[in-house]
Write a protein that holds these residues in place. Structure first.
Motif, PDB file in Angstrom:
ATOM      1  N   SER A  14       0.859  -1.121  -0.075  1.00 29.97           N
ATOM      2  CA  SER A  14      -0.019  -0.052   0.147  1.00 29.97           C
ATOM      3  C   SER A  14       1.004   1.281  -0.074  1.00 29.97           C
ATOM      4  O   SER A  14       2.182   1.296   0.242  1.00 29.97           O
ATOM      5  CB  SER A  14      -1.037   0.004   1.249  1.00 29.97           C
ATOM      6  N   SER A  15       0.149   2.436  -0.527  1.00 23.63           N
ATOM      7  CA  SER A  15       0.966   3.574  -0.259  1.00 23.63           C
ATOM      8  C   SER A  15       1.319   4.019   1.070  1.00 23.63           C
ATOM      9  O   SER A  15       2.447   4.575   1.468  1.00 23.63           O
ATOM     10  CB  SER A  15       0.304   4.759  -1.041  1.00 23.63           C
ATOM     11  N   ASP A  16       0.409   3.588   1.938  1.00 25.30           N
ATOM     12  CA  ASP A  16       0.815   3.778   3.703  1.00 25.30           C
ATOM     13  C   ASP A  16       2.147   3.192   3.948  1.00 25.30           C
ATOM     14  O   ASP A  16       3.212   3.663   4.568  1.00 25.30           O
ATOM     15  CB  ASP A  16      -0.169   3.408   4.518  1.00 25.30           C
ATOM     16  N   ILE A  17       2.459   1.905   3.312  1.00 19.88           N
ATOM     17  CA  ILE A  17       3.814   1.125   3.624  1.00 19.88           C
ATOM     18  C   ILE A  17       4.689   1.699   3.082  1.00 19.88           C
ATOM     19  O   ILE A  17       5.909   1.678   3.574  1.00 19.88           O
ATOM     20  CB  ILE A  17       3.507  -0.282   3.337  1.00 19.88           C
ATOM     21  N   ASN A  18       4.727   2.125   1.752  1.00 20.92           N
ATOM     22  CA  ASN A  18       5.715   2.875   1.107  1.00 20.92           C
ATOM     23  C   ASN A  18       6.090   4.091   1.818  1.00 20.92           C
ATOM     24  O   ASN A  18       7.373   4.404   1.919  1.00 20.92           O
ATOM     25  CB  ASN A  18       5.114   3.120  -0.505  1.00 20.92           C
ATOM     26  N   ALA A  19       5.077   4.759   2.048  1.00 21.08           N
ATOM     27  CA  ALA A  19       5.290   6.008   2.776  1.00 21.08           C
ATOM     28  C   ALA A  19       6.081   5.902   4.158  1.00 21.08           C
ATOM     29  O   ALA A  19       7.162   6.499   4.449  1.00 21.08           O
ATOM     30  CB  ALA A  19       4.313   6.859   3.062  1.00 21.08           C
ATOM     31  N   ALA A  20       5.778   4.716   4.851  1.00 19.47           N
ATOM     32  CA  ALA A  20       6.373   4.516   6.025  1.00 19.47           C
ATOM     33  C   ALA A  20       7.931   3.919   5.745  1.00 19.47           C
ATOM     34  O   ALA A  20       8.790   4.382   6.638  1.00 19.47           O
ATOM     35  CB  ALA A  20       5.531   3.320   7.037  1.00 19.47           C
ATOM     36  N   VAL A  21       8.031   3.075   4.774  1.00 21.90           N
ATOM     37  CA  VAL A  21       9.402   2.731   4.403  1.00 21.90           C
ATOM     38  C   VAL A  21      10.213   4.048   3.950  1.00 21.90           C
ATOM     39  O   VAL A  21      11.479   4.096   4.461  1.00 21.90           O
ATOM     40  CB  VAL A  21       9.371   1.855   3.354  1.00 21.90           C
ATOM     41  N   ASP A  23       9.890   7.014   5.142  1.00 19.74           N
ATOM     42  CA  ASP A  23      10.050   7.911   6.304  1.00 19.74           C
ATOM     43  C   ASP A  23      11.371   7.077   7.100  1.00 19.74           C
ATOM     44  O   ASP A  23      12.046   7.768   7.561  1.00 19.74           O
ATOM     45  CB  ASP A  23       8.983   8.070   7.078  1.00 19.74           C
ATOM     46  N   LEU A  24      11.312   5.959   7.296  1.00 19.79           N
ATOM     47  CA  LEU A  24      12.058   5.128   8.078  1.00 19.79           C
ATOM     48  C   LEU A  24      13.564   5.270   7.552  1.00 19.79           C
ATOM     49  O   LEU A  24      14.390   5.743   8.189  1.00 19.79           O
ATOM     50  CB  LEU A  24      11.685   3.669   8.136  1.00 19.79           C
ATOM     51  N   ASP A  25      13.642   5.254   6.185  1.00 17.91           N
ATOM     52  CA  ASP A  25      14.930   5.433   5.670  1.00 17.91           C
ATOM     53  C   ASP A  25      15.550   6.907   5.719  1.00 17.91           C
ATOM     54  O   ASP A  25      16.782   6.967   5.918  1.00 17.91           O
ATOM     55  CB  ASP A  25      14.867   4.887   4.086  1.00 17.91           C
ATOM     56  N   LYS A  26      14.545   7.936   5.447  1.00 11.62           N
ATOM     57  CA  LYS A  26      14.985   9.153   5.842  1.00 11.62           C
ATOM     58  C   LYS A  26      15.591   9.445   7.248  1.00 11.62           C
ATOM     59  O   LYS A  26      16.509   9.876   7.459  1.00 11.62           O
ATOM     60  CB  LYS A  26      14.024  10.188   5.246  1.00 11.62           C
ATOM     61  N   ASP A  30      19.166  10.334   8.060  1.00  9.80           N
ATOM     62  CA  ASP A  30      19.465  11.587   9.042  1.00  9.80           C
ATOM     63  C   ASP A  30      20.221  11.695  10.320  1.00  9.80           C
ATOM     64  O   ASP A  30      21.017  12.314  10.729  1.00  9.80           O
ATOM     65  CB  ASP A  30      18.097  12.311   9.263  1.00  9.80           C
ATOM     66  N   ALA A  31      19.919  10.162  10.778  1.00 10.23           N
ATOM     67  CA  ALA A  31      20.527  10.066  12.092  1.00 10.23           C
ATOM     68  C   ALA A  31      22.003   9.519  11.943  1.00 10.23           C
ATOM     69  O   ALA A  31      22.803  10.322  12.679  1.00 10.23           O
ATOM     70  CB  ALA A  31      19.801   8.754  12.907  1.00 10.23           C
ATOM     71  N   VAL A  32      22.201   9.042  10.966  1.00 14.37           N
ATOM     72  CA  VAL A  32      23.809   8.675  10.720  1.00 14.37           C
ATOM     73  C   VAL A  32      24.401   9.765  10.259  1.00 14.37           C
ATOM     74  O   VAL A  32      25.657  10.003  10.659  1.00 14.37           O
ATOM     75  CB  VAL A  32      23.795   7.576   9.266  1.00 14.37           C
ATOM     76  N   ASP A  33      24.044  10.835   9.529  1.00 14.70           N
ATOM     77  CA  ASP A  33      24.450  12.310   9.002  1.00 14.70           C
ATOM     78  C   ASP A  33      24.754  12.869  10.599  1.00 14.70           C
ATOM     79  O   ASP A  33      25.828  13.278  10.727  1.00 14.70           O
ATOM     80  CB  ASP A  33      23.518  12.964   8.254  1.00 14.70           C
TER      81      ASP A  33
END
Length: 62
Positions: A14-21, A23-26, A30-33
């Motif tokens: 679903s688009s919700d899952i794609n959005a969650a993935v 967001d998690l990736d970002k 960001d945390a690594v940066d």
């Protein structure tokens, strides 16, 4: 890497899952940066990420 299959080709998500993935990736990127900017050694960052991945895998299989 020829045996790697992308999830989107295997089953519909679903688009919700794609959005969650996304967001998690970002959030991870960001945390690594932020950790790099704070001066943490790259090996420590990788070790922490690996430890969390290992712990989550353990949770999934038990």
């Amino acid at each position: 890497m020829s045996k790697v299959t992308r999830l989107r080709h295997t089953l519909p998500m679903s688009s919700d899952i794609n959005a969650a993935v996304s967001d998690l990736d970002k959030a991870i990127a960001d945390a690594v940066d932020a950790a790099k900017a704070a001066g943490l050694p790259q090996g420590l960052i990788v070790g922490l990420l690996h430890g969390h991945a290992h712990a989550q895998t353990h949770i999934m299989v038990t």
